[in-house]
Design an enzyme around this catalytic site. Sequence first.
Site, PDB file in Angstrom:
ATOM      1  N   ASP A 189     -13.668  11.429 -12.908  1.00 33.08           N
ATOM      2  CA  ASP A 189     -12.278  11.833 -12.083  1.00 33.08           C
ATOM      3  C   ASP A 189     -12.590  12.787 -10.952  1.00 33.08           C
ATOM      4  O   ASP A 189     -13.357  13.772 -11.046  1.00 33.08           O
ATOM      5  CB  ASP A 189     -11.208  12.382 -13.193  1.00 33.08           C
ATOM      6  CG  ASP A 189     -10.149  12.694 -12.646  1.00 33.08           C
ATOM      7  OD1 ASP A 189      -9.768  12.212 -11.383  1.00 33.08           O
ATOM      8  OD2 ASP A 189      -9.155  13.606 -13.164  1.00 33.08           O
ATOM      9  N   ASN A 221      -9.712  13.638  -8.800  1.00 34.64           N
ATOM     10  CA  ASN A 221      -8.464  14.227  -8.324  1.00 34.64           C
ATOM     11  C   ASN A 221      -7.741  14.937  -9.565  1.00 34.64           C
ATOM     12  O   ASN A 221      -6.561  15.399  -9.028  1.00 34.64           O
ATOM     13  CB  ASN A 221      -7.647  13.544  -7.367  1.00 34.64           C
ATOM     14  CG  ASN A 221      -7.511  11.975  -8.281  1.00 34.64           C
ATOM     15  OD1 ASN A 221      -7.673  12.143  -9.572  1.00 34.64           O
ATOM     16  ND2 ASN A 221      -6.817  11.034  -7.786  1.00 34.64           N
ATOM     17  N   ASP A 277      -6.147  13.606 -12.058  1.00 34.12           N
ATOM     18  CA  ASP A 277      -5.057  12.795 -12.571  1.00 34.12           C
ATOM     19  C   ASP A 277      -5.611  12.505 -13.884  1.00 34.12           C
ATOM     20  O   ASP A 277      -4.624  11.675 -14.635  1.00 34.12           O
ATOM     21  CB  ASP A 277      -4.456  11.779 -11.858  1.00 34.12           C
ATOM     22  CG  ASP A 277      -5.549  10.730 -11.623  1.00 34.12           C
ATOM     23  OD1 ASP A 277      -6.685  10.595 -11.886  1.00 34.12           O
ATOM     24  OD2 ASP A 277      -5.299   9.712 -10.828  1.00 34.12           O
ATOM     25  N   ASP A 305     -12.065   7.557 -11.138  1.00 39.82           N
ATOM     26  CA  ASP A 305     -12.100   6.900  -9.925  1.00 39.82           C
ATOM     27  C   ASP A 305     -13.416   6.859  -9.155  1.00 39.82           C
ATOM     28  O   ASP A 305     -14.249   7.115  -9.319  1.00 39.82           O
ATOM     29  CB  ASP A 305     -11.016   7.842  -8.710  1.00 39.82           C
ATOM     30  CG  ASP A 305     -11.488   9.357  -9.036  1.00 39.82           C
ATOM     31  OD1 ASP A 305     -12.418   9.474  -8.676  1.00 39.82           O
ATOM     32  OD2 ASP A 305     -10.427  10.123  -8.953  1.00 39.82           O
ATOM     33  N   ASP A 351     -16.412  -7.218 -11.117  1.00 39.90           N
ATOM     34  CA  ASP A 351     -15.840  -8.001 -12.191  1.00 39.90           C
ATOM     35  C   ASP A 351     -14.878  -8.819 -11.402  1.00 39.90           C
ATOM     36  O   ASP A 351     -13.970  -8.537 -10.815  1.00 39.90           O
ATOM     37  CB  ASP A 351     -15.202  -7.136 -13.158  1.00 39.90           C
ATOM     38  CG  ASP A 351     -15.266  -7.429 -14.883  1.00 39.90           C
ATOM     39  OD1 ASP A 351     -14.957  -8.591 -14.892  1.00 39.90           O
ATOM     40  OD2 ASP A 351     -15.566  -6.527 -15.501  1.00 39.90           O
ATOM     41  N   ASP A 402     -15.139 -12.849 -15.785  1.00 36.69           N
ATOM     42  CA  ASP A 402     -14.435 -12.787 -16.929  1.00 36.69           C
ATOM     43  C   ASP A 402     -13.942 -13.800 -17.747  1.00 36.69           C
ATOM     44  O   ASP A 402     -13.500 -15.003 -16.870  1.00 36.69           O
ATOM     45  CB  ASP A 402     -13.140 -11.831 -16.480  1.00 36.69           C
ATOM     46  CG  ASP A 402     -12.348 -11.265 -17.739  1.00 36.69           C
ATOM     47  OD1 ASP A 402     -12.789 -10.519 -18.211  1.00 36.69           O
ATOM     48  OD2 ASP A 402     -11.299 -11.821 -17.868  1.00 36.69           O
ATOM     49  N   HIS A 425     -17.212  -2.893 -23.205  1.00 37.89           N
ATOM     50  CA  HIS A 425     -15.688  -2.128 -22.917  1.00 37.89           C
ATOM     51  C   HIS A 425     -14.935  -2.846 -24.122  1.00 37.89           C
ATOM     52  O   HIS A 425     -13.631  -2.557 -24.209  1.00 37.89           O
ATOM     53  CB  HIS A 425     -15.094  -2.175 -21.630  1.00 37.89           C
ATOM     54  CG  HIS A 425     -14.770  -3.442 -21.115  1.00 37.89           C
ATOM     55  ND1 HIS A 425     -15.890  -4.510 -20.914  1.00 37.89           N
ATOM     56  CD2 HIS A 425     -13.827  -4.055 -21.013  1.00 37.89           C
ATOM     57  CE1 HIS A 425     -15.583  -5.386 -20.513  1.00 37.89           C
ATOM     58  NE2 HIS A 425     -14.008  -5.410 -20.377  1.00 37.89           N
ATOM     59  N   ASP A 426     -15.287  -3.757 -24.634  1.00 39.58           N
ATOM     60  CA  ASP A 426     -14.768  -4.764 -25.851  1.00 39.58           C
ATOM     61  C   ASP A 426     -14.955  -4.368 -27.144  1.00 39.58           C
ATOM     62  O   ASP A 426     -14.443  -5.071 -28.276  1.00 39.58           O
ATOM     63  CB  ASP A 426     -14.514  -6.171 -25.605  1.00 39.58           C
ATOM     64  CG  ASP A 426     -13.977  -6.272 -24.244  1.00 39.58           C
ATOM     65  OD1 ASP A 426     -12.859  -5.743 -23.866  1.00 39.58           O
ATOM     66  OD2 ASP A 426     -14.421  -7.309 -23.622  1.00 39.58           O
TER      67      ASP A 426
HETATM   68  C1  GLC Z   1     -12.420 -10.098 -21.202  1.00 41.85           C
HETATM   69  C2  GLC Z   1     -12.521  -8.704 -20.781  1.00 41.85           C
HETATM   70  C3  GLC Z   1     -11.569  -7.958 -21.796  1.00 41.85           C
HETATM   71  C4  GLC Z   1     -10.254  -8.403 -21.250  1.00 41.85           C
HETATM   72  C5  GLC Z   1     -10.218  -9.924 -21.364  1.00 41.85           C
HETATM   73  C6  GLC Z   1      -8.930 -10.583 -20.409  1.00 41.85           C
HETATM   74  O1  GLC Z   1     -12.848 -10.577 -22.477  1.00 41.85           O
HETATM   75  O2  GLC Z   1     -13.782  -8.256 -21.278  1.00 41.85           O
HETATM   76  O3  GLC Z   1     -11.685  -6.866 -21.418  1.00 41.85           O
HETATM   77  O4  GLC Z   1      -9.106  -7.783 -21.922  1.00 41.85           O
HETATM   78  O5  GLC Z   1     -11.304 -10.562 -20.831  1.00 41.85           O
HETATM   79  O6  GLC Z   1      -9.288 -10.465 -19.160  1.00 41.85           O
END
Ligand code: GLC
Length: 543
Positions: free
Chosen positions: A19, A21, A23, A27, A96, A196, A324-325
């Site tokens: 970050d 700023n 918040d 960013d 992405d 995605d 991130h999943d």
């Molecule tokens: C993909 C992304 C996930 C997102 C999903 C819907 O699996 O990695 O984070 O929630 O698609 O876009």
Amino acid sequence: MEWWKQTSIYQIYPWSFQDSNGDGIGDLKGILKRLDEIQELGVETIWFSPFYQSPGEDFGYDIADYTKIDPRFGTMEDCDRLIKEIHKRKMKVVLDMVMNHTSDKHPWFLESKSSVTNPKREFYIWKKGRKKPPNNWISMVGKSGWNYDQTTDEYYYSNFLSFQPDLNYRNPKVKLAMFGVLDFWLKKGVDGFRLDIFNSIYKDESFQDNPFSLRFFPTPDNHDEAFFQKKQYNLNLPESFSFAKEVRKHITKYKHKPFLIGEVSGSDQVLKSFLGEKADGLNLVFQFELIHFQFQAKFFKQLLLKNETIFPSPYTPTYVLGNHDQRRYIDRIGGDRNKAKLLVCFQFLVRGVPIIYYGEEIGRGEGRISNFKGKDPIAKMNRFVPLFLSNLLGIYINRDNCRLPMLWDDSPNAGFTIGTSWLPLGTFQKEDTVAFQKKDPESLWNHYRVMFQIRKEWQTIREGSLDTIEMESDDVLCFARKYKDTILHVYLNFGNSREKIRIPNKTKLIYAFGGSILSGSFLELPSLSGMILQVMGSKPSRE
Ligand code: GLC
């Protein structure tokens, strides 16, 4: 060999990186501030999770404008600067791209739902329902994919969450619009896209019911059969395989040779269909086998044998330990950084593209936020499932836990923000931070740095062939990489006991860790140690 086959990919989740700023949300200016450090680590290609304009209900995977930067993250000027500064440092940028769906706040959808005659109606998938959903299709999150909309008394389809309506790729105007979006970013010089849920892009025109299946739980590498359904008509359609080629053809026009990496899931055959029979589809797909590794040499050996058989050159396998999943891999090995070193050695030195999720380089730990308190929409959907139960069943519900802020140094909030962090930092010690680990030559961060360096220095690693080598001990994994006359051997001891291994007579030490010792034509490998050797003037042989 094409650059994207030789690269490594480092994923930044903008919300949690840095970050600038105060918040409490990461960013673009924050990322800019950290670019030198990313470069120092050795990163080659950076993939950014979305920072486009978005209501943020799925933290950016619900896009309301594909060509605007969300004010949370900064401005288009910041973005242009970021791309420029990344390129100045000889790194590449991957964005992405959520082609499958938009946010339900996207102007296209707002228009589309306003009336059945609206010109944007056919941008999405609408159907009449006779008081119940038009068919039995279950979305990837385990509920009906059909969402009733009162305005026009019809259902729209979403293969993920209901606020993420699926675009209708059977409408040529949608394709045109999305190709326009790709062009917008390619003209800015981005080097590729991570696509995605690309396996969901087409739905069958017949809208037939999906057949029954015995499977309930999906896995990261298989959504095809889940929630008691074989998703024959709403996932992995032949049209999606052809579309992969169409997108590839479109981006090939660009001289800077951008590439595509698809988030798809299914059998190896399905993955191969996305890559194209002539390797003319998506350049790469994520391969998620390492998300559920067994910490045993034989697991890794089998994976190599499989990938070398099913995805031989010109296909390039990818090796993913986290994103991130998914629960962070360090948590799956009880926080053991010695074990992590072995995994990373495997991931970086086999034939393929390693994909690294921010924080893996320091062994950044998982959070322990309950499903009830989760900000993640998947957690909100399942808020009454206790965390221990989802862990016990091996299903990952609250993705907040793998998205905690980066740990930079021992200043407040680990240097991530001077404000209140959007997610808690969780428990950590100063030994876990980048600043601390940089100073410790034995740290995980430094191990990653060496791995990046080795990849850069050795064409053998980037381009060479791979052979597994039979070992007497089941606990030791050995593979050889060969390019022209150069041969490298990688030895990794996954077991609990010390192993003594005969090696070729003439070797040169490239890298050793975990206390491994080279003495003449023997190699001593204590538990959880490894070594990389150059084999001088001999072919890979059975020891
Ligand atoms: C993909 C992304 C996930 C997102 C999903 C819907 O699996 O990695 O984070 O929630 O698609 O876009």
